[in-house]
Design a protein around this motif. Structure first.
Motif, PDB file in Angstrom:
ATOM      1  N   VAL A  32      44.311  41.726  34.476  1.00  0.00           N
ATOM      2  CA  VAL A  32      45.025  40.507  34.865  1.00  0.00           C
ATOM      3  C   VAL A  32      44.534  40.008  36.225  1.00  0.00           C
ATOM      4  O   VAL A  32      44.335  38.795  36.424  1.00  0.00           O
ATOM      5  CB  VAL A  32      46.549  40.765  34.893  1.00  0.00           C
ATOM      6  N   SER A  33      44.311  40.927  37.175  1.00  0.00           N
ATOM      7  CA  SER A  33      43.842  40.539  38.507  1.00  0.00           C
ATOM      8  C   SER A  33      42.467  39.879  38.445  1.00  0.00           C
ATOM      9  O   SER A  33      42.230  38.845  39.078  1.00  0.00           O
ATOM     10  CB  SER A  33      43.789  41.763  39.426  1.00  0.00           C
ATOM     11  N   LEU A  34      41.565  40.480  37.686  1.00  0.00           N
ATOM     12  CA  LEU A  34      40.220  39.921  37.564  1.00  0.00           C
ATOM     13  C   LEU A  34      40.230  38.607  36.792  1.00  0.00           C
ATOM     14  O   LEU A  34      39.487  37.680  37.125  1.00  0.00           O
ATOM     15  CB  LEU A  34      39.296  40.928  36.877  1.00  0.00           C
ATOM     16  N   LEU A  35      41.090  38.533  35.773  1.00  0.00           N
ATOM     17  CA  LEU A  35      41.187  37.298  35.001  1.00  0.00           C
ATOM     18  C   LEU A  35      41.719  36.159  35.862  1.00  0.00           C
ATOM     19  O   LEU A  35      41.232  35.019  35.792  1.00  0.00           O
ATOM     20  CB  LEU A  35      42.096  37.518  33.789  1.00  0.00           C
ATOM     21  N   TRP A  36      42.706  36.483  36.682  1.00  0.00           N
ATOM     22  CA  TRP A  36      43.272  35.476  37.591  1.00  0.00           C
ATOM     23  C   TRP A  36      42.210  34.999  38.581  1.00  0.00           C
ATOM     24  O   TRP A  36      42.090  33.795  38.838  1.00  0.00           O
ATOM     25  CB  TRP A  36      44.466  36.056  38.323  1.00  0.00           C
TER      26      TRP A  36
END
Length: 249
Positions: A32-36
């Motif tokens: 989720v962090s990398l996608l954000w």
């Protein structure tokens, strides 16, 4: 009497499942962090490794705390204390189950760290200029990991020591006396833990900078921590024999 393998399987499997849950949540948080970042500012060089290490570092702390809680539940719950097994076997298998689960999570950590490091290989090589490429540097990292592992065992035995002493004294001391003993004990343990951590940080920093191939300080530190853990384990087993009050599930 319950066999070693049967009891280890019962205590170990639930902890391994928790480690899988923590690892799964960590992977979800990393994704989720990398996608954000990808949708907002884009993923910069080295970000995959830094995000992975940040979440896994937090997850390692959570994993250790969960295992510490599971350790103490074994000593206080009827479900475990009524198992037909000696106190020594119960204590040692309980500690071994937690240690195995923590090592298992550590291996997951290393695998994910290796994957992220591979992705950001060029960035890390430019940043570190070949750090840990020599046998001496690799040996230092290995010593550091061993120290952390033994320190984790020592903290677990110390928590159990405090817990069992408090429970034991509480069974025969009056309320005022029990509170005084508890306060002194907790303050002493906090002081000792802080002193050990400060000493460990100073020693590792000193020998990490001025290392000349002498591993004896690290071996001495590991021996001291392991010796203290063994002494506390012996006392804990004795207290476990003397304290029989448990909490119903």
């Amino acid at each position: 009497m319950t066999s070693f393998g049967s009891l280890f399987k019962v205590l170990g499997m639930q902890r391994f499942r928790k480690m899988n849950d923590v690892a799964g949540l960590s992977l979800a948080a990393i994704f989720v962090s990398l996608l954000w970042s990808w949708f907002t500012t884009g993923i910069s060089s080295g970000q995959v490794f830094s995000v992975t290490e940040s979440w896994l570092g937090l997850a390692s702390m959570v994993a250790w705390i969960l295992l510490a809680i599971d350790n103490e539940h074994v000593y206080t719950r009827d479900t475990f204390r009524l198992i037909p097994v000696s106190d020594m076997k119960l204590y040692l298998i309980n500690l071994l189950a937690s240690l195995s689960a923590f090592v298992y999570f550590g291996l997951i950590h290393l695998v994910l760290m290796g994957i992220s490091a591979r992705i950001d290989h060029k960035f890390l090589m430019d940043l570190t200029h070949g750090v840990a490429d020599t046998p001496v540097q690799k040996a230092l990292i290995t010593m550091g990991l061993l120290i952390i592992l033994v320190l984790m065992i020592l903290i677990w035995t110390t928590i159990s020591f405090a817990h069992l002493v408090v429970r034991t004294t509480g069974s025969f001391l009056p309320n005022v006396g029990r509170r005084i003993v508890n306060a002194i004990l907790y303050l002493l343990i906090i002081y000792l833990v802080v002193r050990v951590l400060v000493y460990l940080f100073e020693l590792v920093s000193h020998f990490g900078v001025s290392f000349q191939g002498d591993y004896s300080p690290f071996i001495f530190m590991i021996s001291i921590f392991l010796g203290l853990a063994i002494v506390e384990a012996i006392i804990n087993i004795f207290l476990l024999k003397k304290w029989g009050e448990t909490i119903a599930n």
